[in-house]
Design a protein around this motif. Structure first.
Motif, PDB file in Angstrom:
ATOM      1  N   ASN A  54      41.015   8.279 -31.987  1.00  0.00           N
ATOM      2  CA  ASN A  54      41.056   8.221 -33.339  1.00  0.00           C
ATOM      3  C   ASN A  54      40.427   9.481 -33.939  1.00  0.00           C
ATOM      4  O   ASN A  54      40.964   9.931 -34.937  1.00  0.00           O
TER       5      ASN A  54
ATOM      6  N   ASP B 152      39.141   8.069 -42.775  1.00  0.00           N
ATOM      7  CA  ASP B 152      38.271   7.208 -41.958  1.00  0.00           C
ATOM      8  C   ASP B 152      38.950   7.286 -40.315  1.00  0.00           C
ATOM      9  O   ASP B 152      39.887   6.555 -40.286  1.00  0.00           O
TER      10      ASP B 152
ATOM     11  N   VAL C  96      43.736   2.052 -37.671  1.00  0.00           N
ATOM     12  CA  VAL C  96      42.896   0.771 -37.908  1.00  0.00           C
ATOM     13  C   VAL C  96      41.780   0.919 -38.820  1.00  0.00           C
ATOM     14  O   VAL C  96      41.047   1.930 -38.810  1.00  0.00           O
TER      15      VAL C  96
ATOM     16  N   SER D 162      38.101   0.970 -39.706  1.00  0.00           N
ATOM     17  CA  SER D 162      37.027   0.937 -39.099  1.00  0.00           C
ATOM     18  C   SER D 162      36.274   0.001 -38.974  1.00  0.00           C
ATOM     19  O   SER D 162      35.740  -0.428 -40.296  1.00  0.00           O
TER      20      SER D 162
HETATM   21  K   LIG Z   1      40.084   4.296 -38.261  1.00  0.00           K
END
Ligand SMILES: [K+]
Ligand SMILES: NC(=O)C1=CN([C@@H]2O[C@H](COP(=O)(O)OP(=O)(O)OC[C@H]3O[C@@H](n4cnc5c(N)ncnc54)[C@H](O)[C@@H]3O)[C@@H](O)[C@H]2O)[C@@H](O)CC1
Length: 367
Positions: A71, A138, A183, A185
């Motif tokens: 990620n 993020d 996603v 975090s």
């Molecule tokens: K993330």
């Protein structure tokens, strides 16, 4: 070859299936992590560009928070692409660098385009959190996150929450937007924010297909990762979105209220007729398409397809949804799909041409 657990039938992948799909993709001859991460990161950069488009007065400031896994790698790739998009200044916080050669190379490529690296969340001269960014990306954790976030990442997530809390007090249109990669975090990949942190990004860019935790996400939602071969998509019950033109992402936001003063959190409650749990990205996309066309027609009546055309796009989109659940789709439905896809693609191409013309004009100012 890795075996999958029972794939969800909802069109949203749970954490186990996302990992199995990923492993299967990597073990399929012909694919490499480097290549897929490059495409994933390019998709993230494009989502930033679409959600927070360039402005003429100055370059946009973007802060990337990169975690220890892939990620974080998507974040490194996206930062580099955004610099090449020209109107963005990027800074990367990457406190726990991977020493794998691929990641070392990604860092070097960022350094080559003058992206500064920090070890922790930036602060102002006065020692307060620096919230002067247009966007925070993020890229801390993706689908392999589990448990409670550990340091130094817990603090990075906490900083994003603090910025959101500060901004809730302010009625200011220049608020920093937070875009999560794949996603949000700290969220449980299957169940969402079960830890109750209160962190809700403004924008989510799901990669390959949305994860289960995004089922009730009501911010702006993009899907990217335009690389899944049909056999794997079918095996995992993943339906690829009809990406328009050359785009690496497609916005599928459930209800996208454009042009309203975009108050975080209140934005979530302002949404009209929020669908309850969605059955797939298609539900989200249809609602989005209908709202988008309604708003565009209001704002630029001469520029958008007629309401009759719009209605037919949405109608045939619904028809396609039904037909897509049926593996024995007949020719008539395929024609319907083509017709709404083509109309939508044409509309996007016209819009992209307008954006390109604007950009051309702005680029002159940065030379
Ligand atoms: K993330
Ligand atoms: N197949 C795909 O769809 C692709 C996925 N990609 C990206 O890869 C991501 C998944 O990458 P990874 O499997 O490397 O996993 P992540 O990037 O989700 O995170 C794994 C790392 O986080 C650490 N970690 C896990 N839980 C933690 C906790 N509670 N506190 C602190 N550290 C924790 C692990 O030790 C590991 O270093 C996806 O979400 C996506 O962003 C893309 O790069 C390429 C294509």
């Amino acid at each position: 070859m890795p075996t999958t657990t029972t794939p969800t039938t909802t069109g949203y992948l749970n954490a186990a299936d996302a990992a199995a799909l990923d492993a299967e993709l990597m073990s399929t001859p012909g694919y490499s992590l480097e290549q897929l991460m490059e495409l994933a990161g390019l998709a993230v950069a494009e989502a930033v560009y679409q959600a927070i488009p360039p402005i003429s007065e100055r370059k946009r400031k973007v802060l990337f928070l990169c975690g220890p896994g892939n990620n974080g790698g998507d974040g490194l790739v996206a930062a580099r692409h955004l610099v090449f998009f020209r109107q963005y200044d990027c800074t990367v916080v990457y406190p726990k660098r991977s020493n794998k050669p691929h990641f070392v190379n990604l860092v070097q490529q960022c350094v080559n385009v003058d992206i500064p690296f920090l070890e922790e969340f930036p602060t102002t001269k006065e020692g307060t959190i620096d919230d002067t960014y247009d966007v925070i990306v993020d890229a801390i954790f993706g689908f392999s996150f589990h448990g409670e976030p550990r340091e130094p990442f817990a603090t990075l997530i906490q900083r994003m929450i603090e910025i959101q809390q500060q901004q809730q007090q302010q009625d200011d249109n220049n608020q920093v937007k937070i875009l999560s990669v794949d996603v949000p975090s700290g969220w449980n990949v299957d169940e969402g924010d079960v830890a109750g942190t209160g962190f809700v990004p403004d924008i989510l860019t799901s990669l390959t297909t949305p994860k289960l935790c995004s089922q009730n996400f009501t911010g702006r939602h993009f899907i990217g990762g335009r690389f899944l071969p049909p056999a794997i998509a079918q095996k995992y019950n993943v339906e690829m979105p009809p990406y328009p033109g050359t785009s690496q992402v497609m916005e599928v936001t459930r209800q996208h209220i454009e042009g309203t003063s975009h108050q975080r959190h209140t934005n979530h409650t302002e949404i009209q007729n929020p669908s309850s749990t969605l059955s797939s990205w298609r539900d989200e996309y249809e609602a989005y398409l209908s709202e988008k066309y309604r708003l565009e027609q209001q704002q630029h009546p001469a520029d958008t397809p007629s309401s009759a055309t719009t209605a037919s796009i949405i109608d045939s989109s619904s028809a396609t949804k039904t037909s897509n659940n049926d593996m024995d789709r007949n020719d008539e439905n395929e024609e319907e799909e083509e017709s709404w896809l083509l109309q939508y693609a044409k509309h996007c191409a016209e819009k992209e041409a307008r954006l390109a013309a604007n950009e051309q004009e702005q680029y002159g100012r940065y030379k």
